[in-house]
Design a protein around this motif. Structure first.
Motif, PDB file in Angstrom:
ATOM      1  N   ASP A  76       0.823  -1.209   0.000  1.00  0.00           N
ATOM      2  CA  ASP A  76       0.000   0.000   0.000  1.00  0.00           C
ATOM      3  C   ASP A  76       0.859   1.262   0.000  1.00  0.00           C
ATOM      4  N   GLU A  77       1.947   1.241   0.742  1.00  0.00           N
ATOM      5  CA  GLU A  77       2.839   2.397   0.785  1.00  0.00           C
ATOM      6  C   GLU A  77       3.496   2.658  -0.570  1.00  0.00           C
ATOM      7  N   VAL A  78       4.138   1.630  -1.141  1.00  0.00           N
ATOM      8  CA  VAL A  78       4.912   1.863  -2.366  1.00  0.00           C
ATOM      9  C   VAL A  78       4.039   2.058  -3.598  1.00  0.00           C
ATOM     10  N   MET A  79       2.854   1.482  -3.603  1.00  0.00           N
ATOM     11  CA  MET A  79       1.977   1.610  -4.779  1.00  0.00           C
ATOM     12  C   MET A  79       1.540   3.054  -5.012  1.00  0.00           C
ATOM     13  N   GLN A  80       1.629   3.887  -4.011  1.00  0.00           N
ATOM     14  CA  GLN A  80       1.233   5.284  -4.153  1.00  0.00           C
ATOM     15  C   GLN A  80       2.061   6.029  -5.200  1.00  0.00           C
ATOM     16  N   ARG A 115      15.858  -8.691  -9.746  1.00  0.00           N
ATOM     17  CA  ARG A 115      14.573  -8.971  -9.098  1.00  0.00           C
ATOM     18  C   ARG A 115      14.365 -10.470  -8.939  1.00  0.00           C
ATOM     19  N   HIS A 116      14.753 -11.269  -9.941  1.00  0.00           N
ATOM     20  CA  HIS A 116      14.565 -12.722  -9.811  1.00  0.00           C
ATOM     21  C   HIS A 116      15.439 -13.294  -8.700  1.00  0.00           C
ATOM     22  N   ASP A 117      16.581 -12.665  -8.422  1.00  0.00           N
ATOM     23  CA  ASP A 117      17.414 -13.100  -7.294  1.00  0.00           C
ATOM     24  C   ASP A 117      16.741 -12.763  -5.962  1.00  0.00           C
ATOM     25  N   VAL A 118      16.152 -11.574  -5.890  1.00  0.00           N
ATOM     26  CA  VAL A 118      15.433 -11.175  -4.680  1.00  0.00           C
ATOM     27  C   VAL A 118      14.263 -12.131  -4.444  1.00  0.00           C
ATOM     28  N   GLU A 119      13.555 -12.477  -5.524  1.00  0.00           N
ATOM     29  CA  GLU A 119      12.443 -13.431  -5.418  1.00  0.00           C
ATOM     30  C   GLU A 119      12.937 -14.798  -4.933  1.00  0.00           C
ATOM     31  N   ARG A 153      11.798  -6.351  -1.973  1.00  0.00           N
ATOM     32  CA  ARG A 153      11.006  -7.137  -2.926  1.00  0.00           C
ATOM     33  C   ARG A 153       9.796  -6.346  -3.418  1.00  0.00           C
ATOM     34  N   GLU A 154       9.053  -5.748  -2.509  1.00  0.00           N
ATOM     35  CA  GLU A 154       7.847  -5.015  -2.893  1.00  0.00           C
ATOM     36  C   GLU A 154       8.185  -3.764  -3.701  1.00  0.00           C
ATOM     37  N   VAL A 155       9.244  -3.072  -3.336  1.00  0.00           N
ATOM     38  CA  VAL A 155       9.669  -1.891  -4.098  1.00  0.00           C
ATOM     39  C   VAL A 155      10.041  -2.302  -5.518  1.00  0.00           C
ATOM     40  N   MET A 156      10.857  -3.336  -5.648  1.00  0.00           N
ATOM     41  CA  MET A 156      11.299  -3.749  -6.987  1.00  0.00           C
ATOM     42  C   MET A 156      10.122  -4.223  -7.833  1.00  0.00           C
ATOM     43  N   PHE A 157       9.273  -5.030  -7.250  1.00  0.00           N
ATOM     44  CA  PHE A 157       8.160  -5.602  -8.007  1.00  0.00           C
ATOM     45  C   PHE A 157       7.132  -4.539  -8.394  1.00  0.00           C
ATOM     46  N   HIS A 158       6.660  -3.785  -7.433  1.00  0.00           N
ATOM     47  CA  HIS A 158       5.555  -2.860  -7.688  1.00  0.00           C
ATOM     48  C   HIS A 158       5.981  -1.562  -8.382  1.00  0.00           C
ATOM     49  N   LEU A 159       7.258  -1.227  -8.306  1.00  0.00           N
ATOM     50  CA  LEU A 159       7.716  -0.013  -8.978  1.00  0.00           C
ATOM     51  C   LEU A 159       8.446  -0.323 -10.283  1.00  0.00           C
ATOM     52  N   GLY A 160       8.509  -1.594 -10.633  1.00  0.00           N
ATOM     53  CA  GLY A 160       9.021  -1.987 -11.951  1.00  0.00           C
ATOM     54  C   GLY A 160      10.530  -1.983 -12.106  1.00  0.00           C
ATOM     55  N   PHE A 161      11.266  -2.154 -11.016  1.00  0.00           N
ATOM     56  CA  PHE A 161      12.721  -2.208 -11.107  1.00  0.00           C
ATOM     57  C   PHE A 161      13.166  -3.651 -11.339  1.00  0.00           C
ATOM     58  N   ASP A 162      13.921  -3.882 -12.394  1.00  0.00           N
ATOM     59  CA  ASP A 162      14.418  -5.228 -12.703  1.00  0.00           C
ATOM     60  C   ASP A 162      15.688  -5.576 -11.922  1.00  0.00           C
ATOM     61  N   GLU A 163      16.392  -4.549 -11.465  1.00  0.00           N
ATOM     62  CA  GLU A 163      17.644  -4.776 -10.753  1.00  0.00           C
ATOM     63  C   GLU A 163      17.923  -3.583  -9.857  1.00  0.00           C
TER      64      GLU A 163
END
Length: 179
Positions: A84-88, A126-130, A164-174
């Motif tokens: 909820d925080e990062v999606m803003q 991101r796949h490493d973080v996952e 993880r949430e920052v990378m995934f929801h904000l579209g960062f691949d690395e």
């Protein structure tokens, strides 16, 4: 989430942008104990905007994790709040923006990669973080803690979850690690 205007540490972030040879559309992530900052620069080394999120590795761990390791329900509750925080700001990050971090917490996550996965460019994909989060998930789901080398602290779990949430929801691949 709060947008910070004229934040006193903006000058420090400019130095970090310069030190990390950051150019083009870039963001610097700082996961602190009580908050998380994301500084976005699209025109050089001066941040265009700095956002402060009401999540940090200690704050999130203290607020949600009552067990060590945390339970699946505790992790799910933490994920919802962090998300909820990062999606803003998800629609405010230009496509192709590269993420950088100088945090000890992010470096600790990077250290969980096998040596052959670590690059001289110090990139954490991101796949490493996952994959690291998957290891944590198996422990949370009942695998013996001693069967993995992940740090056994709630703050590590919280930092990993935030990254993880920052990378995934904000579209960062690395994320590139800076000293």
């Amino acid at each position: 989430m709060e947008r910070i205007e004229g934040w006193k540490h903006g000058e420090e972030l400019s130095k970090i942008f310069a030190k990390c040879n950051i150019s083009g559309s870039s963001a610097v992530l700082h996961v602190a104990p009580d908050y998380t900052l994301l500084a976005l620069a699209t025109k050089g080394i001066e941040p265009d905007v700095i956002w402060q999120f009401d999540i940090g590795f200690e704050k999130t761990a203290n607020q949600f994790f009552r067990h060590n390791p945390p339970t699946p329900g505790e992790v799910e509750n933490a994920i919802m709040v962090v998300e909820d925080e990062v999606m803003q700001v998800s629609k405010l990050i230009p496509a192709g923006t590269h993420l950088f971090s100088f945090d000890v917490a992010v470096k600790e996550i990077y250290a969980q990669l096998e040596p052959y996965q670590q690059s001289s460019a110090r990139l954490l994909y991101r796949h490493d973080v996952e994959a690291i989060f998957g290891r944590l998930s198996t422990i949370i789901s009942g695998r013996p803690v001693s069967s993995d080398t992940l740090p056994q602290t709630a703050t590590f779990a919280a930092a990993l979850l935030i990254l993880r949430e920052v990378m995934f929801h904000l579209g960062f691949d690395e994320v590139t690690l800076c000293d």
